[in-house]
Design a protein around this motif. Structure first.
Motif, PDB file in Angstrom:
ATOM      1  N   ALA A 136       0.893  -1.192  -0.043  1.00 40.03           N
ATOM      2  CA  ALA A 136       0.072   0.068   0.111  1.00 40.03           C
ATOM      3  C   ALA A 136       0.891   1.234   0.061  1.00 40.03           C
ATOM      4  O   ALA A 136       2.025   1.204   0.397  1.00 40.03           O
ATOM      5  CB  ALA A 136      -0.928  -0.167   1.290  1.00 40.03           C
ATOM      6  N   ASP A 137       0.252   2.191  -0.503  1.00 40.42           N
ATOM      7  CA  ASP A 137       0.916   3.559  -0.310  1.00 40.42           C
ATOM      8  C   ASP A 137       0.690   4.236   0.987  1.00 40.42           C
ATOM      9  O   ASP A 137      -0.364   4.560   1.529  1.00 40.42           O
ATOM     10  CB  ASP A 137       0.281   4.517  -1.416  1.00 40.42           C
ATOM     11  N   LEU A 138       1.840   4.177   1.878  1.00 44.71           N
ATOM     12  CA  LEU A 138       1.650   4.649   3.052  1.00 44.71           C
ATOM     13  C   LEU A 138       1.594   5.983   3.225  1.00 44.71           C
ATOM     14  O   LEU A 138       1.263   6.291   4.550  1.00 44.71           O
ATOM     15  CB  LEU A 138       2.821   4.009   4.059  1.00 44.71           C
ATOM     16  N   SER A 139       1.683   6.849   2.486  1.00 46.65           N
ATOM     17  CA  SER A 139       1.340   8.288   2.353  1.00 46.65           C
ATOM     18  C   SER A 139      -0.095   8.461   2.532  1.00 46.65           C
ATOM     19  O   SER A 139      -0.749   9.538   2.599  1.00 46.65           O
ATOM     20  CB  SER A 139       1.997   9.148   1.508  1.00 46.65           C
ATOM     21  N   LYS A 140      -1.102   7.280   1.976  1.00 47.90           N
ATOM     22  CA  LYS A 140      -2.375   7.568   1.828  1.00 47.90           C
ATOM     23  C   LYS A 140      -3.040   6.802   2.775  1.00 47.90           C
ATOM     24  O   LYS A 140      -3.131   5.567   2.716  1.00 47.90           O
ATOM     25  CB  LYS A 140      -2.835   7.211   0.408  1.00 47.90           C
ATOM     26  N   ILE A 141      -3.475   7.369   4.014  1.00 50.67           N
ATOM     27  CA  ILE A 141      -4.047   6.840   5.221  1.00 50.67           C
ATOM     28  C   ILE A 141      -5.410   5.741   4.958  1.00 50.67           C
ATOM     29  O   ILE A 141      -5.491   4.823   5.382  1.00 50.67           O
ATOM     30  CB  ILE A 141      -4.251   7.898   6.140  1.00 50.67           C
ATOM     31  N   ASP A 142      -6.185   6.267   3.987  1.00 51.72           N
ATOM     32  CA  ASP A 142      -7.295   5.461   3.645  1.00 51.72           C
ATOM     33  C   ASP A 142      -6.925   4.269   2.905  1.00 51.72           C
ATOM     34  O   ASP A 142      -7.467   3.095   3.208  1.00 51.72           O
ATOM     35  CB  ASP A 142      -8.422   6.549   2.607  1.00 51.72           C
ATOM     36  N   VAL A 187      -4.248   2.624   3.415  1.00 47.58           N
ATOM     37  CA  VAL A 187      -3.768   1.650   4.639  1.00 47.58           C
ATOM     38  C   VAL A 187      -4.792   1.141   5.123  1.00 47.58           C
ATOM     39  O   VAL A 187      -4.811  -0.022   5.352  1.00 47.58           O
ATOM     40  CB  VAL A 187      -2.730   2.383   5.336  1.00 47.58           C
ATOM     41  N   ARG A 188      -5.742   1.884   5.567  1.00 40.20           N
ATOM     42  CA  ARG A 188      -7.027   1.486   6.160  1.00 40.20           C
ATOM     43  C   ARG A 188      -7.426   0.043   5.648  1.00 40.20           C
ATOM     44  O   ARG A 188      -8.002  -0.804   5.890  1.00 40.20           O
ATOM     45  CB  ARG A 188      -7.784   2.473   6.596  1.00 40.20           C
ATOM     46  N   ALA A 189      -7.614   0.305   4.194  1.00 41.69           N
ATOM     47  CA  ALA A 189      -8.300  -0.630   3.174  1.00 41.69           C
ATOM     48  C   ALA A 189      -7.327  -1.947   3.115  1.00 41.69           C
ATOM     49  O   ALA A 189      -8.183  -3.008   2.906  1.00 41.69           O
ATOM     50  CB  ALA A 189      -8.334  -0.051   1.760  1.00 41.69           C
ATOM     51  N   ALA A 190      -6.155  -1.823   3.351  1.00 39.83           N
ATOM     52  CA  ALA A 190      -5.233  -3.120   3.411  1.00 39.83           C
ATOM     53  C   ALA A 190      -5.262  -3.837   4.678  1.00 39.83           C
ATOM     54  O   ALA A 190      -4.686  -4.947   4.654  1.00 39.83           O
ATOM     55  CB  ALA A 190      -3.895  -2.596   2.889  1.00 39.83           C
ATOM     56  N   ILE A 191      -5.947  -3.186   5.410  1.00 41.51           N
ATOM     57  CA  ILE A 191      -5.542  -3.894   7.056  1.00 41.51           C
ATOM     58  C   ILE A 191      -6.691  -5.264   7.162  1.00 41.51           C
ATOM     59  O   ILE A 191      -8.061  -5.062   6.353  1.00 41.51           O
ATOM     60  CB  ILE A 191      -6.208  -2.890   8.080  1.00 41.51           C
ATOM     61  N   ARG A 192      -6.383  -6.125   7.505  1.00 44.23           N
ATOM     62  CA  ARG A 192      -6.937  -7.579   7.584  1.00 44.23           C
ATOM     63  C   ARG A 192      -7.432  -7.867   9.179  1.00 44.23           C
ATOM     64  O   ARG A 192      -6.630  -7.327   9.977  1.00 44.23           O
ATOM     65  CB  ARG A 192      -6.694  -8.491   6.936  1.00 44.23           C
ATOM     66  N   PRO A 193      -8.170  -8.501   9.490  1.00 44.28           N
ATOM     67  CA  PRO A 193      -8.290  -8.994  10.990  1.00 44.28           C
ATOM     68  C   PRO A 193      -7.035  -9.849  11.117  1.00 44.28           C
ATOM     69  O   PRO A 193      -6.739  -9.714  12.582  1.00 44.28           O
ATOM     70  CB  PRO A 193      -9.415  -9.949  10.850  1.00 44.28           C
ATOM     71  N   ALA A 237       0.048   9.425  12.114  1.00 42.97           N
ATOM     72  CA  ALA A 237      -1.249   9.030  11.536  1.00 42.97           C
ATOM     73  C   ALA A 237      -1.107   7.375  11.378  1.00 42.97           C
ATOM     74  O   ALA A 237      -2.034   6.713  11.698  1.00 42.97           O
ATOM     75  CB  ALA A 237      -1.754   9.668  10.375  1.00 42.97           C
ATOM     76  N   LEU A 238      -0.039   7.022  10.960  1.00 38.74           N
ATOM     77  CA  LEU A 238       0.013   5.391  10.781  1.00 38.74           C
ATOM     78  C   LEU A 238      -0.015   4.672  11.994  1.00 38.74           C
ATOM     79  O   LEU A 238      -0.354   3.543  11.945  1.00 38.74           O
ATOM     80  CB  LEU A 238       1.478   5.129   9.947  1.00 38.74           C
ATOM     81  N   ALA A 239       0.665   5.257  12.950  1.00 44.48           N
ATOM     82  CA  ALA A 239       0.343   4.595  14.365  1.00 44.48           C
ATOM     83  C   ALA A 239      -0.975   4.588  14.772  1.00 44.48           C
ATOM     84  O   ALA A 239      -1.423   3.391  15.183  1.00 44.48           O
ATOM     85  CB  ALA A 239       1.414   5.329  15.421  1.00 44.48           C
TER      86      ALA A 239
END
Length: 385
Positions: A129-135, A137-143, A165-167
């Motif tokens: 994911a592009d870590l400069s784009k928080i949305d 990153v959120r979309a890449a998160i899994r359980p 923000a990433l933290a």
């Protein structure tokens, strides 16, 4: 002697933290404890500091770890034989088969290779994911996501992520944030203070600073994690030797001075390249037009000594520039006092070929040293033609 260095300036900590004069001889520089083993007080006993075998602990290595922890504002540092050994220890400590991590889309080629080619065999999955784009990153998160692995600035495209923000995203997901702080060093950026859980370094680079040692480090405030990492390091044996630790400790003493000069020179070179007709794009967070400039200015003291750029005439022209420079040495690695040039696509990032992390073929990466910037600019201008 000072016992608490936390209130002292960075330069003072770099010279004194963990580095008291030797109590027996008064030597002001930490000795190189070139020994593999230690005399015991008795069967089952150890000397002060738990020194029994140098794979487990060595006083020179301890001094390095204490100094680097002080510079990062951390409770714990563990030194490793290389930056990749440090990264591998974090990944193998935190992750288990079936776990998932989010990796930046501009990660170091060696990190990508370790995750994509080695840990994948162990059942570890990852999403880029592009870590400069928080949305994004959120979309890449899994359980099953346990880690977000971040570089800021990134290698080699000098991308910048908002670490705080990433933290927040990581912690909301019950995951940890790891920040590779190799490019910035603790002089320019302290990720733990921004919310990161773990910091990794290739101490080979700016921390050592003289292209004469290979090493790595992991930094954290978590007591339990430190114990797990310590156990794995001792069990697997990826430790730096005492001379390697001593060389890195020596490098730390001048880190602040060097990073100021690296940053001064890199800013001048980035500004010069941005105006050159043979250069189509310059990647440097210190340029106002860089998309991560605002975030970098918020979380970094200066913008560092790394500059990348693309040649307007394509890959072959870029390769010719890399072969023509006289002061910029064609070599891998970075962060030494001398200036280096490399072609990431064919060198440090060859392992990303054909992947989503593939770098532009016309890209050149500069590790800007501490030479006279006028000489360095003249060298690049001559090579560009």
């Amino acid at each position: 002697m000072v016992d608490d260095y936390s209130a002292l300036g960075f330069e003072t900590r770099a010279i004194h933290a963990g580095q008291k004069p030797d109590p027996r001889t008064g030597a002001v520089i930490v000795p190189i404890y070139q020994t593999s083993t230690y005399a015991q007080d008795g069967v089952g006993g150890t000397r002060e500091g738990d020194y029994e075998y140098s794979r487990t602990a060595n006083p020179t290595r301890t001094a390095l770890e204490q100094a680097l922890a002080a510079l990062e504002g951390a409770r714990h540092t563990l030194a490793f034989a290389s930056g990749m050994a440090a990264s591998d220890a974090v990944l193998r400590t935190v992750l288990r088969p079936g776990d998932h991590l989010v990796l930046g889309n501009d990660a170091y080629g060696g990190t990508f290779r370790l995750i994509d080619k080695v840990l994948s065999l162990w059942g570890i999955e990852h999403t880029v994911a592009d870590l400069s784009k928080i949305d994004e990153v959120r979309a890449a998160i899994r359980p099953e996501t346990k880690l977000i692995w971040c570089e800021s600035p990134t290698n080699p495209l000098l991308g910048v992520a908002d670490i705080a923000a990433l933290a927040g995203v990581a912690h909301d997901a019950g995951a940890r944030l790891v920040v590779d702080n190799t490019f910035a060093t603790p002089y320019l950026q302290t990720p733990l203070a921004l919310g990161a859980d773990i910091v990794v370094h290739s101490t080979t680079k700016y921390l050592g600073g003289h292209s004469d040692v290979v090493g790595g480090a992991v930094v954290t405030d978590e007591d339990d994690l430190r114990e797990q990492l310590f156990y794995l390091r001792n069990a697997a044996g990826a430790v730096p030797g005492p001379f390697d630790a001593w060389l890195t400790l020596r490098g730390l003493k001048t880190l602040a001075l060097r990073m100021e000069r690296h940053s001064d020179n890199a800013e001048l070179i980035a500004q010069t390249l941005a105006k050159h007709p043979k250069v189509s794009k310059v990647y440097y967070p210190g340029l106002p037009e860089h998309p991560g400039h605002e975030a970098a200015a918020k979380q970094m003291r200066r913008f560092g000594g790394m500059v990348s750029f693309r040649h307007a005439d394509g890959e072959e022209a870029a390769l010719q520039v890399a072969s023509r420079t006289k002061l910029f040495i064609l070599a891998e690695s970075l962060g030494g006092i001398e200036s280096l040039i490399e072609h990431p696509g064919r060198m440090t990032h060859a392992s990303t070929a054909g992947s989503t992390l593939q770098v532009p073929a016309d890209l050149l990466r500069l590790s800007v040293g501490i030479e006279d910037p006028r000489d360095l600019i003249a060298d690049l201008n001559a090579a560009l033609g």
